[in-house]
Design an enzyme around this catalytic site. Structure first.
Site, PDB file in Angstrom:
ATOM      1  N   SER A 159      -3.053  22.347  -0.919  1.00 41.62           N
ATOM      2  CA  SER A 159      -3.579  23.721  -0.922  1.00 41.62           C
ATOM      3  C   SER A 159      -4.546  23.839  -2.095  1.00 41.62           C
ATOM      4  CB  SER A 159      -2.412  24.695  -1.147  1.00 41.62           C
ATOM      5  OG  SER A 159      -2.876  25.992  -1.446  1.00 41.62           O
TER       6      SER A 159
ATOM      7  N   TYR B  90       5.545  27.437  -5.045  1.00 41.83           N
ATOM      8  CA  TYR B  90       4.487  26.929  -4.160  1.00 41.83           C
ATOM      9  C   TYR B  90       3.466  26.126  -4.964  1.00 41.83           C
ATOM     10  CZ  TYR B  90       1.105  27.171  -0.271  1.00 41.83           C
ATOM     11  OH  TYR B  90       0.234  26.869   0.755  1.00 41.83           O
TER      12      TYR B  90
HETATM   13  P1  NAD Z   1       2.658  28.459   9.459  1.00 39.14           P
HETATM   14  O1  NAD Z   1       3.764  29.339   8.969  1.00 39.14           O
HETATM   15  O2  NAD Z   1       1.732  28.955  10.504  1.00 39.14           O
HETATM   16  O3  NAD Z   1       3.242  27.067   9.968  1.00 39.14           O
HETATM   17  C1  NAD Z   1       4.233  26.395   9.260  1.00 39.14           C
HETATM   18  C2  NAD Z   1       4.840  25.344  10.158  1.00 39.14           C
HETATM   19  O4  NAD Z   1       5.894  24.688   9.415  1.00 39.14           O
HETATM   20  C3  NAD Z   1       5.496  25.929  11.413  1.00 39.14           C
HETATM   21  O5  NAD Z   1       5.351  25.028  12.488  1.00 39.14           O
HETATM   22  C4  NAD Z   1       6.975  26.012  10.999  1.00 39.14           C
HETATM   23  O6  NAD Z   1       7.874  25.993  12.107  1.00 39.14           O
HETATM   24  C5  NAD Z   1       7.078  24.750  10.177  1.00 39.14           C
HETATM   25  N1  NAD Z   1       8.229  24.747   9.281  1.00 39.14           N
HETATM   26  C6  NAD Z   1       8.598  25.675   8.360  1.00 39.14           C
HETATM   27  N2  NAD Z   1       9.757  25.313   7.787  1.00 39.14           N
HETATM   28  C7  NAD Z   1      10.114  24.135   8.349  1.00 39.14           C
HETATM   29  C8  NAD Z   1      11.218  23.257   8.182  1.00 39.14           C
HETATM   30  N3  NAD Z   1      12.209  23.517   7.311  1.00 39.14           N
HETATM   31  N4  NAD Z   1      11.279  22.140   8.940  1.00 39.14           N
HETATM   32  C9  NAD Z   1      10.307  21.862   9.851  1.00 39.14           C
HETATM   33  N5  NAD Z   1       9.236  22.664  10.051  1.00 39.14           N
HETATM   34  C10 NAD Z   1       9.155  23.777   9.307  1.00 39.14           C
HETATM   35  O7  NAD Z   1       1.879  28.036   8.125  1.00 39.14           O
HETATM   36  P2  NAD Z   1       0.423  27.399   7.898  1.00 39.14           P
HETATM   37  O8  NAD Z   1      -0.371  28.407   7.171  1.00 39.14           O
HETATM   38  O9  NAD Z   1      -0.093  26.775   9.124  1.00 39.14           O
HETATM   39  O10 NAD Z   1       0.804  26.284   6.811  1.00 39.14           O
HETATM   40  C11 NAD Z   1       0.800  24.897   7.097  1.00 39.14           C
HETATM   41  C12 NAD Z   1       0.610  24.146   5.783  1.00 39.14           C
HETATM   42  O11 NAD Z   1      -0.662  24.475   5.236  1.00 39.14           O
HETATM   43  C13 NAD Z   1       1.639  24.482   4.707  1.00 39.14           C
HETATM   44  O12 NAD Z   1       1.993  23.328   3.988  1.00 39.14           O
HETATM   45  C14 NAD Z   1       0.892  25.451   3.820  1.00 39.14           C
HETATM   46  O13 NAD Z   1       1.383  25.460   2.507  1.00 39.14           O
HETATM   47  C15 NAD Z   1      -0.498  24.864   3.896  1.00 39.14           C
HETATM   48  N6  NAD Z   1      -1.560  25.799   3.514  1.00 39.14           N
HETATM   49  C16 NAD Z   1      -1.754  26.946   4.202  1.00 39.14           C
HETATM   50  C17 NAD Z   1      -2.781  27.797   3.817  1.00 39.14           C
HETATM   51  C18 NAD Z   1      -3.089  29.072   4.540  1.00 39.14           C
HETATM   52  O14 NAD Z   1      -3.919  29.837   4.039  1.00 39.14           O
HETATM   53  N7  NAD Z   1      -2.488  29.340   5.679  1.00 39.14           N
HETATM   54  C19 NAD Z   1      -3.599  27.457   2.728  1.00 39.14           C
HETATM   55  C20 NAD Z   1      -3.349  26.287   2.056  1.00 39.14           C
HETATM   56  C21 NAD Z   1      -2.335  25.452   2.465  1.00 39.14           C
END
Ligand code: NAD
Length: 261
Positions: A143, A156
């Site tokens: 991130s 985080y």
């Molecule tokens: P999201 O909530 O849409 O998706 C998260 C996914 O992780 C889902 O499929 C959920 O079921 C799964 N998950 C959660 N807990 C779990 C567990 N214990 N075991 C297995 N699966 C699990 O979130 P997102 O925004 O798509 O985030 C995905 C990644 O990207 C994360 O690592 C997040 O930190 C990172 N990220 C997101 C953003 C953003 O702005 N959305 C920015 C930077 C980084």
């Protein structure tokens, strides 16, 4: 069809960025292992749609990323059902926002387990299979918070800085092999994880959804636009290409300028 006959595991791919990555890898011909939580029927539809649309094999494993033994089972099942693991995308992640004095201890433990330790367990389980065939791609979804901090996100930010350290170490250990390990650092992407933070702003400050979105963006992301899951997926695809063979231990910011400030 650059990835025809390659097998990719994408953790947390039932939603958001993970799903975007799974779609791009399937579009390029890779067989896909989906993982993450969600409604069983929706996950079955997702699997069927991906398989039909791109003509690839798609399986689902429900491993909870807090449980090392389930992560190992997911990797074993991938090898027994699809024959190999070529690409591992450590993407599953959760968020909790709170000042450190009141940060719930169980949220700290869960964020470190899901956003950081799960990547260690998955890499440890999968990398021997990649070494055996002399080719592999490990891509950790960190991130902008892996590069810089914000208030109220202690767990985080710690986990995301940690996964960048893990990425560099694995990249060095695998440097003389055909296996590469890199991190991608997205800025704001409009997924359920971020929607929850926007909803909290709406509720706490009594502003509209659109105002909350533009406030979130204007605080951090100079582009004023959300990054898309497709853009992250395309970057993962590039890191899987032969052209990226010498990119090792890098942290690629895809953040609309967030960390350039
Ligand atoms: P999201 O909530 O849409 O998706 C998260 C996914 O992780 C889902 O499929 C959920 O079921 C799964 N998950 C959660 N807990 C779990 C567990 N214990 N075991 C297995 N699966 C699990 O979130 P997102 O925004 O798509 O985030 C995905 C990644 O990207 C994360 O690592 C997040 O930190 C990172 N990220 C997101 C953003 C953003 O702005 N959305 C920015 C930077 C980084």
């Amino acid at each position: 069809m650059m990835l025809r006959n390659r097998v990719a595991i994408i953790t947390g791919s039932t939603s958001g960025i993970g799903l975007g990555i799974a779609r791009e890898l399937a579009r390029a011909g890779a067989d896909i292992v989906l993982n993450g939580f969600g409604d069983a029927d929706e996950i079955r539809h997702l699997r069927e749609r991906l398989a039909e649309e791109f003509g690839v094999r798609v399986i689902y494993h429900p491993a909870d990323m807090q449980k090392p033994e389930q992560i190992e089972q997911m990797v074993s099942l991938t090898v027994s059902e699809l024959g190999r693991v070529d690409i591992l995308v450590n993407n599953a992640g959760i968020q909790h926002v709170s000042p450190i004095e009141s940060f719930p201890k169980d949220r700290w433990d869960a964020i470190i387990a899901i956003n950081l330790s799960s990547a260690f367990h998955a890499i440890q389980a999968a990398i021997p299979n990649m070494y055996q065939r002399g080719w592999g791609r490990i891509i950790n979804i960190a991130s902008a918070h892996g590069l810089v901090a914000s208030t109220n996100k202690s767990a985080y930010v710690a986990a995301k800085h940690g996964i960048i350290g893990l990425t560099k170490t694995v990249a060095l250990e695998s440097a003389k092999s055909g296996v590469t390990c890199n991190a991608i650092c997205p800025g704001w992407v409009l997924t359920p994880l971020v929607q929850k933070q926007i909803d909290a702003i709406v509720q706490n400050e009594g502003i509209t959804l659109e105002q909350a979105k533009s406030r979130l963006l204007s605080e951090k992301q100079p582009s004023g636009e959300f990054v898309t899951p497709e853009q992250i997926g395309e970057a993962v695809l590039f890191l899987c290409s032969d052209a990226a063979q010498s990119i090792r231990g890098a942290s690629l910011a895809i953040d609309g300028g967030w960390t350039a400030q």
